[in-house]
Scaffold this active site. Structure first.
Site, mmCIF file in Angstrom:
data_model
loop_
_atom_site.group_PDB
_atom_site.id
_atom_site.type_symbol
_atom_site.label_atom_id
_atom_site.label_comp_id
_atom_site.label_asym_id
_atom_site.label_seq_id
_atom_site.Cartn_x
_atom_site.Cartn_y
_atom_site.Cartn_z
ATOM 1 N N ASN A 16 0.835 -1.213 0.000
ATOM 2 C CA ASN A 16 0.000 0.000 0.000
ATOM 3 C C ASN A 16 0.862 1.252 0.000
ATOM 4 O OD1 ASN A 16 -3.031 -0.462 0.123
ATOM 5 N ND2 ASN A 16 -2.274 -2.001 1.565
ATOM 6 N N HIS A 111 -8.060 -1.490 5.816
ATOM 7 C CA HIS A 111 -8.310 -2.811 6.421
ATOM 8 C C HIS A 111 -8.876 -3.744 5.354
ATOM 9 C CE1 HIS A 111 -9.057 -5.573 9.719
ATOM 10 N NE2 HIS A 111 -10.234 -5.813 9.178
ATOM 11 N N ASP A 147 -10.286 -0.605 14.375
ATOM 12 C CA ASP A 147 -11.028 -0.826 13.129
ATOM 13 C C ASP A 147 -12.439 -0.229 13.158
ATOM 14 O OD1 ASP A 147 -8.822 -2.045 12.021
ATOM 15 O OD2 ASP A 147 -9.426 -4.041 12.670
ATOM 16 N N GLU A 176 -7.311 -2.529 -2.601
ATOM 17 C CA GLU A 176 -6.707 -1.585 -1.640
ATOM 18 C C GLU A 176 -5.830 -0.565 -2.351
ATOM 19 O OE1 GLU A 176 -4.793 -3.266 1.829
ATOM 20 O OE2 GLU A 176 -6.101 -4.992 1.826
HETATM 21 C C1 GAR Z 1 -3.086 -4.935 3.924
HETATM 22 O O1 GAR Z 1 -3.906 -5.940 3.416
HETATM 23 C C2 GAR Z 1 -3.846 -4.092 4.932
HETATM 24 O O2 GAR Z 1 -5.199 -3.929 4.609
HETATM 25 C C3 GAR Z 1 -3.691 -4.929 6.178
HETATM 26 O O3 GAR Z 1 -2.368 -5.382 6.148
HETATM 27 C C4 GAR Z 1 -1.975 -5.514 4.794
HETATM 28 C C5 GAR Z 1 -0.681 -4.768 4.606
HETATM 29 O O4 GAR Z 1 -0.153 -5.008 3.346
HETATM 30 N N1 GAR Z 1 -3.974 -4.150 7.346
HETATM 31 C C6 GAR Z 1 -4.606 -4.651 8.409
HETATM 32 O O5 GAR Z 1 -4.974 -5.804 8.498
HETATM 33 C C7 GAR Z 1 -4.830 -3.641 9.521
HETATM 34 N N2 GAR Z 1 -5.790 -4.134 10.453
HETATM 35 P P1 GAR Z 1 0.994 -4.104 2.775
HETATM 36 O O6 GAR Z 1 2.083 -4.053 3.832
HETATM 37 O O7 GAR Z 1 1.455 -4.834 1.552
HETATM 38 O O8 GAR Z 1 0.430 -2.750 2.476
#
Ligand code: GAR
Length: 217
Positions: A16, A111, A147, A176
């Site tokens: 992200n 999330h 959340d 996302e």
């Molecule tokens: C993502 O899927 C985000 O939505 C989740 O962690 C991942 C991070 O991916 N966040 C949560 O679960 C927060 N409660 P990334 O490091 O590749 O962005």
């Protein structure tokens, strides 16, 4: 127009963060990344930041006696960089009420579920185990309760019969990467307001290319 200064907090892979870096590299995008902070020194996401020549800082929670001291260190680092908006991007550490209340409507999280369903850790496994047919992602303002907080944007993603945590995660992650930059852009363009715990989008924006077309005639 002055670009919004972003502080991005990560703990891991940083895909992200990478989506936000790509968005911020477009001249017309109304935000720029001021600092990337990781609470893990080995977070692979730091590489995206370094490649883009962004300022990075590692603040490891193990090095602090309690949550509040750790949060104060993050707070000071963000203040030093004059950030306008903070994006939690896979930051897997609960922030204290003290920290959260310092940034009303200036702290965002993403999330991997359609909140308020499947809060907390293992959202994707919870989703698969529940048998729901539609899931997705949510960008929301952060409040002290985990959340929760006004929802800025959601995208729906189908849950398929043979989905594993990996296949569903990948489909949700693609959503996302579209939602997070768009949510930041709407905030930077001052298109959003919060009323009664609900986010009102003055232009009633919805993702242009529907990510999920329900198979209904
Ligand atoms: C993502 O899927 C985000 O939505 C989740 O962690 C991942 C991070 O991916 N966040 C949560 O679960 C927060 N409660 P990334 O490091 O590749 O962005």
């Amino acid at each position: 127009m002055k670009k919004l200064r972003l502080g991005i907090l990560i703990s891991g892979r940083g895909s992200n963060l990478n989506a936000l870096i790509n968005a911020c590299q477009k001249t017309c995008f109304p935000a720029a990344i001021a600092i990337v902070i990781s609470n893990k020194s080995d977070a692979s996401g730091l590489e995206h930041a370094k490649k883009a020549q962004l300022k990075t800082k590692v603040i490891q929670h193990e090095d602090y006696p309690d949550r509040e001291t750790f949060d104060k260190e993050i707070y000071n680092s963000l203040i030093l960089e004059n950030v306008d908006l903070i994006c939690l991007a896979g930051f897997m550490r609960l922030l204290s009420k003290w920290f959260v209340e310092k940034w009303p409507s200036k702290l965002l999280n993403i999330h991997p579920s359609l909140l308020p369903s499947f809060k907390g850790l293992d959202a994707i496994a919870q989703t698969i185990n529940s048998g729901v047919k539609v899931s997705g992602c949510t960008v929301h303002f952060v409040v002290p309760e985990m959340d929760e907080g006004p929802i800025i944007m959601q995208a729906a993603v189908p849950v398929l019969n043979d989905d594993s945590v990996e296949t569903l995660s990948a489909r949700i992650l693609a959503a996302e990467h579209k939602c997070y930059p768009k949510a930041v852009e709407l905030i930077a363009r001052r298109q959003l307001s919060v009323s009664n715990k609900k986010v009102i989008d003055q232009n009633n924006y919805s993702l242009p290319n529907s990510l999920f077309n329900p198979p209904i005639d």
